[in-house]
Motif scaffolding. Structure first.
Motif, PDB file in Angstrom:
ATOM      1  N   ARG A   7      63.260 -67.181  14.967  1.00 11.34           N
ATOM      2  CA  ARG A   7      63.811 -68.018  16.019  1.00 11.34           C
ATOM      3  C   ARG A   7      63.982 -69.450  15.530  1.00 11.34           C
ATOM      4  O   ARG A   7      64.978 -70.115  15.842  1.00 11.34           O
ATOM      5  CB  ARG A   7      62.924 -67.974  17.270  1.00 11.34           C
ATOM      6  CG  ARG A   7      63.684 -67.438  18.485  1.00 11.34           C
ATOM      7  CD  ARG A   7      62.758 -67.089  19.615  1.00 11.34           C
ATOM      8  NE  ARG A   7      61.722 -66.162  19.169  1.00 11.34           N
ATOM      9  CZ  ARG A   7      60.735 -65.736  19.930  1.00 11.34           C
ATOM     10  NH1 ARG A   7      60.611 -66.173  21.145  1.00 11.34           N
ATOM     11  NH2 ARG A   7      59.832 -64.904  19.465  1.00 11.34           N
ATOM     12  N   ASN A  65      73.142 -68.742  22.400  1.00 13.25           N
ATOM     13  CA  ASN A  65      71.732 -68.885  22.715  1.00 13.25           C
ATOM     14  C   ASN A  65      71.120 -67.500  22.790  1.00 13.25           C
ATOM     15  O   ASN A  65      71.518 -66.689  23.616  1.00 13.25           O
ATOM     16  CB  ASN A  65      71.583 -69.614  24.050  1.00 13.25           C
ATOM     17  CG  ASN A  65      70.191 -70.174  24.210  1.00 13.25           C
ATOM     18  OD1 ASN A  65      69.350 -70.023  23.318  1.00 13.25           O
ATOM     19  ND2 ASN A  65      69.944 -70.825  25.323  1.00 13.25           N
ATOM     20  N   VAL A  66      70.177 -67.247  21.885  1.00 13.05           N
ATOM     21  CA  VAL A  66      69.605 -65.904  21.840  1.00 13.05           C
ATOM     22  C   VAL A  66      68.398 -65.785  22.749  1.00 13.05           C
ATOM     23  O   VAL A  66      67.397 -66.464  22.568  1.00 13.05           O
ATOM     24  CB  VAL A  66      69.197 -65.551  20.392  1.00 13.05           C
ATOM     25  CG1 VAL A  66      68.503 -64.209  20.358  1.00 13.05           C
ATOM     26  CG2 VAL A  66      70.412 -65.527  19.492  1.00 13.05           C
ATOM     27  N   GLU A  67      68.516 -64.894  23.734  1.00 15.57           N
ATOM     28  CA  GLU A  67      67.432 -64.726  24.712  1.00 15.57           C
ATOM     29  C   GLU A  67      66.292 -63.901  24.155  1.00 15.57           C
ATOM     30  O   GLU A  67      65.140 -64.295  24.191  1.00 15.57           O
ATOM     31  CB  GLU A  67      67.987 -64.039  25.972  1.00 15.57           C
ATOM     32  CG  GLU A  67      69.053 -64.838  26.701  1.00 15.57           C
ATOM     33  CD  GLU A  67      68.466 -66.080  27.368  1.00 15.57           C
ATOM     34  OE1 GLU A  67      67.315 -66.004  27.823  1.00 15.57           O
ATOM     35  OE2 GLU A  67      69.157 -67.103  27.410  1.00 15.57           O
ATOM     36  N   THR A  68      66.646 -62.703  23.652  1.00 15.19           N
ATOM     37  CA  THR A  68      65.622 -61.814  23.107  1.00 15.19           C
ATOM     38  C   THR A  68      65.404 -62.183  21.645  1.00 15.19           C
ATOM     39  O   THR A  68      65.482 -63.335  21.292  1.00 15.19           O
ATOM     40  CB  THR A  68      66.076 -60.350  23.212  1.00 15.19           C
ATOM     41  OG1 THR A  68      67.334 -60.219  22.532  1.00 15.19           O
ATOM     42  CG2 THR A  68      66.242 -59.958  24.659  1.00 15.19           C
ATOM     43  N   SER A  69      65.189 -61.216  20.810  1.00 18.44           N
ATOM     44  CA  SER A  69      64.932 -61.545  19.414  1.00 18.44           C
ATOM     45  C   SER A  69      66.240 -61.711  18.647  1.00 18.44           C
ATOM     46  O   SER A  69      67.281 -61.181  19.029  1.00 18.44           O
ATOM     47  CB  SER A  69      64.090 -60.448  18.766  1.00 18.44           C
ATOM     48  OG  SER A  69      64.884 -59.328  18.516  1.00 18.44           O
ATOM     49  N   TYR A  73      69.767 -59.378  18.662  1.00 22.06           N
ATOM     50  CA  TYR A  73      71.083 -59.979  18.833  1.00 22.06           C
ATOM     51  C   TYR A  73      72.030 -59.565  17.704  1.00 22.06           C
ATOM     52  O   TYR A  73      73.169 -59.168  17.945  1.00 22.06           O
ATOM     53  CB  TYR A  73      70.961 -61.503  18.892  1.00 22.06           C
ATOM     54  CG  TYR A  73      72.298 -62.197  18.803  1.00 22.06           C
ATOM     55  CD1 TYR A  73      72.650 -62.924  17.674  1.00 22.06           C
ATOM     56  CD2 TYR A  73      73.223 -62.099  19.843  1.00 22.06           C
ATOM     57  CE1 TYR A  73      73.886 -63.531  17.581  1.00 22.06           C
ATOM     58  CE2 TYR A  73      74.467 -62.714  19.750  1.00 22.06           C
ATOM     59  CZ  TYR A  73      74.791 -63.430  18.624  1.00 22.06           C
ATOM     60  OH  TYR A  73      76.014 -64.032  18.519  1.00 22.06           O
TER      61      TYR A  73
END
Lengths: 192, 353
Positions: A7, A65-69, A73
């Motif tokens: 992240r 914008n990456v919500e999960t991992s 994605y």
């Protein structure tokens, strides 16, 4: 690289850090191509798809914008692109249609997705094999050579190849078996 | 405890040979017998298969050149100020490259074909003929240039004891898988039925059985050029380039050459024993198994012919596969060795007794 580090890497990319982008690229490129190629059954097409994706990723880096991992994605995006390619491919074959419906139903059939986590461990385990044994194993599994071909190429007996392959397999099983067990225990512990 | 010892004591070298498809017929039977003995044995095999599959996937992922790919991506992302223009220029450059490459290849082809015609008119001296016996897959015949050929049953390859100066020329009848040793100075040319397959260093499958309507070439790695014979060499409409995943089909009657994406995921199953089925109707499944294992399987009821099977069998014994099919569809399986029959269960009452 754990999810936290990934992240951070991704955040760096969003701030236009090209080195971070390159790092992410090298980590994921092979496995993403392998993944796409399993769906579309064509290595060249797979590489094009993955490269196009990374180009788009860089161009739109500020908006993503990456919500999960990060891993989720990347794999999901490549999967979608590959399926689109398959759908719009002019040569619509029976195979393409059947594979489309299977994939849409079956999300467990994604070995590359899970195996990338093991990548470092596999690489390390193979590297721990003694020199000759490692070369023999590589010629067999990576280049697909037969025992006889390996024996000829390395100027050794077929019997030696047989023994070395057997020892290599035993060794790798021990190394990778432990890792799998650890993984299971770890996730059990975490579920608390 | 003795059970565990039994598993541990089983000849590990033999097991490894089996996993690499290197066993003799007897050795294979020994392993299969061991597999049949217990669930533990089969689990151990499964464990190994799983592990090898992961390692193979890892090597596959490694096979993609991320450094070269990165150069591409870097180029495309550096010129993001003028993306459209840059893309177009690259595409033009690529088209140009292929144009010159194609011309070069045609020129080479002319050279090699002319040479071959000249050479071929003499009575072949020092020609090797290698044939594989019926129902036996002859594996790994190494040609004088280190190219490896795997012949399927009833297939022949003919080649000179020593390859010519500027071309490596062979003729095949039947089906063969080639792993051609790269040599840009000496293209490898295969004469198969009405076609000529030219290669610089790749692996691919050629299918040219006598009396068949088509000649088929499926490429596994690298690049291959297929031309139909009896056509003018400069006629590029009758020459096609194939890459990984492509299939070229030459129709003997119309002399036409067609390129398509290979849809038969099992085109190498005769060699690798790795078979995948995706909702494949049982009659096709059976046809594939018959081909790979050299056996006969009869479906006794018309209604079971269309049953769709989805499964992946990697180097499994035929007994195992037939059992899976039997259990999946609740069928009756009879037969042994090389003749099997599958039928639908009609009389459920009979089971109770």
């Amino acid at each position: 690289m754990n999810p936290e580090e990934e992240r951070e890497l991704f955040q760096a990319i969003r701030k236009s850090n090209k080195k971070a982008f390159e790092k992410l690229f090298h980590i994921y490129y092979g496995y993403l191509c392998s993944y796409a190629s399993k769906i579309i059954q064509n290595d060249n097409a797979a590489e094009e798809i993955v490269q196009d994706f990374f180009v788009m990723l860089w161009e739109k880096r500020e908006q993503i914008n990456v919500e999960t991992s990060v891993k989720n994605y990347l794999f999901r995006s490549v999967k979608n692109r590959t399926l689109n390619e398959l759908k719009h491919n002019k040569i619509k074959t029976n195979y393409a249609q059947s594979i489309l419906s299977e994939i849409q139903q079956n999300t467990d059939n994604e070995s590359s997705f899970y195996e990338i986590d093991l990548a470092e461990k596999i690489e390390e385990s193979i590297r721990l094999l003694p020199g000759k044994r490692r070369e023999i194993f590589r010629l067999s599994r990576e280049e697909g050579l037969r025992y006889r071909e390996i024996a000829k190429q390395l100027n050794i007996s077929v019997k030696t190849v047989e023994t070395q392959m057997s020892l290599a397999l035993k060794f790798l099983r021990e190394k990778l078996k432990n890792f799998n067990t650890f993984f299971v225990l770890f996730s059990l512990f975490y579920k608390k | 405890m003795s059970e565990k010892e039994h598993i541990e004591n089983f000849d590990h070298t033999l097991l490894t040979k089996y996993l690499n498809n290197e066993t003799t017929r007897e050795e294979k039977l020994t392993v299969e017998l061991w597999l049949n003995q217990s669930v533990e044995n089969r689990n151990k095999m499964e464990e190994y298969l799983n592990m090898l599959s992961k390692i193979d996937n890892h090597y596959k992922a490694k096979s993609f050149d991320s450094s070269a790919a990165w150069k591409n991506v870097q180029l495309r992302t550096d010129s993001s100020q003028l993306p459209v223009w840059h893309k177009k220029q690259r595409k033009e450059k690529i088209a140009q490259f292929y144009k010159y490459a194609a011309i070069l290849v045609v020129a080479l082809l002319i050279g090699s074909v002319v040479y071959f015609v000249g050479f071929g008119s003499k009575m072949p001296q020092g020609v090797n003929i290698v044939t594989s016996a019926e129902k036996q897959v002859l594996t790994d015949y190494v040609l004088p240039d280190s190219t490896v050929v795997t012949l399927n049953s009833n297939s022949t390859i003919r080649f000179p004891k020593q390859f010519a100066q500027n071309v490596r020329s062979v003729t095949i009848v039947g089906e063969a898988f080639f792993k051609v040793k790269p040599n840009a100075k000496k293209p490898f040319v295969i004469h198969a039925g009405g076609t000529q397959v030219k290669v610089l260093g790749t692996s691919f499958n050629v299918r040219a059985y006598p009396g068949a309507e088509t000649v088929e070439v499926v490429v596994k790695t690298g690049k291959v050029e297929v031309t139909g014979k009896n056509s003018k060499i400069a006629d590029t409409a009758n020459a096609i380039f194939l890459v990984k995943g492509d299939k070229g089909t030459f129709y003997n009657e119309t002399k036409s050459l067609v390129k398509s994406v290979n849809t038969n995921i099992n085109f190498l199953a005769w060699k690798t024993n790795d078979i995948v089925f995706n909702e494949t109707p049982l009659n096709e499944v059976v046809k594939c198994l018959e081909k790979v294992y050299h056996i006969e399987i009869r479906l006794n009821d018309a209604e079971i012919e269309k049953l769709p099977l989805t499964a992946h069998f990697n180097k499994k014994p035929i007994g195992f596969i037939l059992n899976v099919i039997r259990l999946t569809f609740n069928l009756e399986l009879t037969g042994e060795n090389e003749h099997f029959e599958l039928s639908g269960r009609k009389n459920k009452e009979a089971l109770k007794s």
